[in-house]
Write a protein that holds these residues in place. Structure first.
Motif, PDB file in Angstrom:
ATOM      1  N   LYS A 181       0.949  -0.946  -0.089  1.00  0.00           N
ATOM      2  CA  LYS A 181       0.069   0.122  -0.139  1.00  0.00           C
ATOM      3  C   LYS A 181       0.653   1.307  -0.079  1.00  0.00           C
ATOM      4  N   THR A 182       0.302   2.330  -0.377  1.00  0.00           N
ATOM      5  CA  THR A 182       0.835   3.795  -0.233  1.00  0.00           C
ATOM      6  C   THR A 182       1.089   4.030   1.261  1.00  0.00           C
ATOM      7  N   VAL A 183       2.170   4.390   1.487  1.00  0.00           N
ATOM      8  CA  VAL A 183       2.365   4.600   2.982  1.00  0.00           C
ATOM      9  C   VAL A 183       2.223   5.985   3.265  1.00  0.00           C
ATOM     10  N   SER A 184       1.155   6.078   4.726  1.00  0.00           N
ATOM     11  CA  SER A 184       0.712   7.332   5.088  1.00  0.00           C
ATOM     12  C   SER A 184       1.774   8.439   5.465  1.00  0.00           C
ATOM     13  N   LYS A 185       1.707   9.507   4.817  1.00  0.00           N
ATOM     14  CA  LYS A 185       2.971  10.693   5.204  1.00  0.00           C
ATOM     15  C   LYS A 185       2.643  10.891   6.662  1.00  0.00           C
ATOM     16  N   ASP A 186       1.351  10.709   7.265  1.00  0.00           N
ATOM     17  CA  ASP A 186       1.075  11.322   8.618  1.00  0.00           C
ATOM     18  C   ASP A 186       1.908   9.862   9.293  1.00  0.00           C
ATOM     19  N   TYR A 187       1.911   8.595   8.976  1.00  0.00           N
ATOM     20  CA  TYR A 187       2.660   7.711   9.786  1.00  0.00           C
ATOM     21  C   TYR A 187       4.313   8.076   9.680  1.00  0.00           C
ATOM     22  N   LEU A 188       4.773   8.501   8.351  1.00  0.00           N
ATOM     23  CA  LEU A 188       5.933   8.728   8.213  1.00  0.00           C
ATOM     24  C   LEU A 188       6.586   9.942   8.950  1.00  0.00           C
ATOM     25  N   GLN A 189       5.711  10.812   9.044  1.00  0.00           N
ATOM     26  CA  GLN A 189       5.879  12.069   9.852  1.00  0.00           C
ATOM     27  C   GLN A 189       6.134  11.685  11.493  1.00  0.00           C
ATOM     28  N   ARG A 190       5.171  10.823  11.910  1.00  0.00           N
ATOM     29  CA  ARG A 190       5.250  10.263  13.333  1.00  0.00           C
ATOM     30  C   ARG A 190       6.654   9.554  13.540  1.00  0.00           C
ATOM     31  N   LEU A 191       6.996   8.682  12.666  1.00  0.00           N
ATOM     32  CA  LEU A 191       8.270   8.053  12.557  1.00  0.00           C
ATOM     33  C   LEU A 191       9.431   8.794  12.886  1.00  0.00           C
TER      34      LEU A 191
END
Length: 217
Positions: A181-191
């Motif tokens: 799936k396309t990775v959520s930018k919000d998830y990447l930002q949290r990481l």
């Protein structure tokens, strides 16, 4: 490599520095261990240069105290200055070849006139801003002075495989959460926020993780 935020010096060091004829060479081992504990807490238990995990305690392969201004070219005041100290890894200091040494062990094996950093200063983030990473874990800089520090003085690309392994671990974790799936930018930002703000033990080699996440965003 990330910026190190210095905290207050250990009380034991302050007291020792006030004693007559105090020298770093004569410093009691128990005080050196107190200093190491303080430095490791500031740095999140990773080497200030290569960012591998280092632990407190005594014996071989444990953390050691690095002087940013080399002891051989400094005075006693600088040798006892907490703001001149970092915790660093063993750096393969017992290796037979200088090409197998890293971090302060590598610096200390160079001729004295070549030991001082040309530009890199882990206490000032602006000197680290040009550092980048390639997909195979190589650390480099377009600034020739910074690149010389990374390679000539610290030999950090001896450990590029370790950085690559850390990055691949992060990528597998992301793929586990977003399989196909396309990775959520919000998830990447949290990481990214997590790796940048770690106040306890930091993730080893988190510098390449932060740089990779920034590129993804």
């Amino acid at each position: 490599m990330i910026e190190v935020k210095k905290g207050p010096e250990p009380k034991g060091l302050l007291q020792y520095r006030l004693t007559p004829h105090a020298t770093y060479a004569a410093m009691p081992s128990v005080l050196k261990q107190e200093i190491i504990e303080s430095l490791l807490s500031e740095q999140g238990y990773i080497c200030a240069y290569c960012m591998k995990r280092i632990e407190s305690g005594y014996g071989k392969h444990r953390a050691t105290i690095e002087h940013c201004i080399p002891q051989a070219s400094s005075n006693e005041s600088e040798r006892l200055n907490y703001r001149n100290m970092l915790a660093v890894c063993w750096g393969n200091r017992d290796a037979g070849s200088i090409n197998d040494k890293t971090c302060d062990a590598r610096r200390g094996s160079l001729p004295l006139e070549e030991q001082s950093m040309k530009k890199v200063d882990v206490f000032h983030g602006s000197t680290l801003s040009s550092i980048a990473y390639r997909s195979d874990g190589t650390i480099f800089s377009e600034d020739p002075d910074v690149d010389e520090d990374l390679n000539r003085r610290l030999n950090l690309n001896y450990l590029k495989g370790c950085r690559l392994a850390a990055l691949q671990t992060l990528q597998r974790e992301i793929n586990r959460h977003y399989p196909g799936k396309t990775v959520s930018k919000d998830y990447l930002q949290r990481l990214l926020a997590h790796y940048q703000a770690q106040s306890g033990p930091k993730t080893p080699y988190c510098g390449i993780l932060i740089a990779w996440l920034k590129r993804k965003l």
